[in-house]
Design a protein around this motif. Structure first.
Motif, PDB file in Angstrom:
ATOM      1  N   GLU A 163      70.735  38.033  58.177  1.00  0.00           N
ATOM      2  CA  GLU A 163      70.423  39.394  57.739  1.00  0.00           C
ATOM      3  C   GLU A 163      68.947  39.677  58.009  1.00  0.00           C
ATOM      4  N   SER A 164      68.622  40.939  58.144  1.00  0.00           N
ATOM      5  CA  SER A 164      67.224  41.322  58.362  1.00  0.00           C
ATOM      6  C   SER A 164      66.466  41.313  57.037  1.00  0.00           C
ATOM      7  N   VAL A 165      65.154  41.345  57.136  1.00  0.00           N
ATOM      8  CA  VAL A 165      64.320  41.457  55.940  1.00  0.00           C
ATOM      9  C   VAL A 165      64.684  42.741  55.195  1.00  0.00           C
ATOM     10  N   ALA A 182      57.975  41.895  50.797  1.00  0.00           N
ATOM     11  CA  ALA A 182      56.956  40.856  50.999  1.00  0.00           C
ATOM     12  C   ALA A 182      57.565  39.467  50.824  1.00  0.00           C
ATOM     13  N   PHE A 183      58.406  39.308  49.820  1.00  0.00           N
ATOM     14  CA  PHE A 183      59.032  38.017  49.564  1.00  0.00           C
ATOM     15  C   PHE A 183      59.925  37.590  50.726  1.00  0.00           C
ATOM     16  N   PHE A 184      60.811  38.477  51.165  1.00  0.00           N
ATOM     17  CA  PHE A 184      61.715  38.084  52.247  1.00  0.00           C
ATOM     18  C   PHE A 184      60.993  37.978  53.589  1.00  0.00           C
ATOM     19  N   GLY A 185      59.936  38.728  53.777  1.00  0.00           N
ATOM     20  CA  GLY A 185      59.094  38.534  54.962  1.00  0.00           C
ATOM     21  C   GLY A 185      58.446  37.158  54.943  1.00  0.00           C
ATOM     22  N   PHE A 186      57.964  36.760  53.789  1.00  0.00           N
ATOM     23  CA  PHE A 186      57.378  35.428  53.601  1.00  0.00           C
ATOM     24  C   PHE A 186      58.423  34.343  53.872  1.00  0.00           C
ATOM     25  N   GLN A 243      67.004  45.320  50.440  1.00  0.00           N
ATOM     26  CA  GLN A 243      67.920  46.240  49.769  1.00  0.00           C
ATOM     27  C   GLN A 243      68.781  45.525  48.734  1.00  0.00           C
ATOM     28  N   ILE A 244      69.274  44.351  49.083  1.00  0.00           N
ATOM     29  CA  ILE A 244      70.066  43.563  48.136  1.00  0.00           C
ATOM     30  C   ILE A 244      69.227  43.260  46.890  1.00  0.00           C
ATOM     31  N   ALA A 245      67.996  42.820  47.105  1.00  0.00           N
ATOM     32  CA  ALA A 245      67.113  42.485  45.988  1.00  0.00           C
ATOM     33  C   ALA A 245      66.750  43.718  45.170  1.00  0.00           C
ATOM     34  N   ALA A 246      66.499  44.841  45.831  1.00  0.00           N
ATOM     35  CA  ALA A 246      66.159  46.077  45.109  1.00  0.00           C
ATOM     36  C   ALA A 246      67.334  46.531  44.246  1.00  0.00           C
ATOM     37  N   ASP A 247      68.548  46.420  44.775  1.00  0.00           N
ATOM     38  CA  ASP A 247      69.737  46.769  43.989  1.00  0.00           C
ATOM     39  C   ASP A 247      69.878  45.841  42.783  1.00  0.00           C
TER      40      ASP A 247
END
Length: 183
Positions: free
Chosen positions: A163-165, A88-92, A170-174
């Motif tokens: 980079e894609s959302v 949601a954050f990176f989509g925003f 994935q970077i943020a989840a890691d």
């Protein structure tokens, strides 16, 4: 009927002034921005500008409030899952990348950054509370994650959102999982 029309005209004028401000900020810093230029580009009188906003600071504050309220409402409705929050954050960020870049490049980072950091901090605090056993560290870790998410977003915008959302998620989840492991 008259009140609806008046409100519609008011919203349209507000939008014209905000759009003109953002347009002008694409080619100048906030300090260089003049109310006279905003009114000229917006096609409104100085009196209308002062009636609607009063100051250029109020224009920026209104825009940032609109932007962050939209994001806040979106994440408030999400389940507390790291990947969904990051997506949601990176989509925003992707949807509002141009406007955010304008704010950052015109010297308005400190008006924008804290509001978004506070939203992220709140949602990550709730997320970590639902997962962690060491409650004493949650506030620090959620602040670290929120600040890291914003640093990622700023870098992503600065490098052209290549980079894609999904990749950013994935970077943020890691990153979040690594921090969560400390709790």
């Amino acid at each position: 009927m008259k009140n609806m029309l008046t409100e519609s005209i008011r919203r349209q004028t507000d939008e014209q002034i905000i759009d003109a401000t953002l347009t002008l900020l694409q080619s100048q810093t906030y300090d260089q921005l003049a109310v006279t230029e905003i009114t000229r580009v917006a096609g409104v009188s100085r009196m209308a500008f002062y009636r609607h906003f009063g100051t250029k600071e109020a224009v920026i504050k209104t825009f940032i409030t609109q932007l962050t309220e939209d994001f806040s409402q979106e994440v408030a409705a999400l389940p507390l899952e790291s990947e969904l929050i990051a997506e949601a954050f990176f989509g925003f960020i992707q949807s509002n990348g141009t406007a955010i870049a304008v704010l950052l490049n015109s010297g308005l980072r400190e008006q924008f950054y804290p509001a978004l950091r506070d939203i992220l901090h709140g949602i990550y605090t709730d997320y970590l509370r639902s997962k962690a056993t060491n409650a004493m560290s949650i506030d620090y870790v959620s602040d670290f994650i929120a600040s890291g998410m914003l640093a990622l977003a700023i870098r992503w915008i600065a490098t052209g959102l290549h980079e894609s959302v999904a990749e950013m998620t994935q970077i943020a989840a890691d990153m979040t999982a690594a921090q969560q492991a400390t709790l």
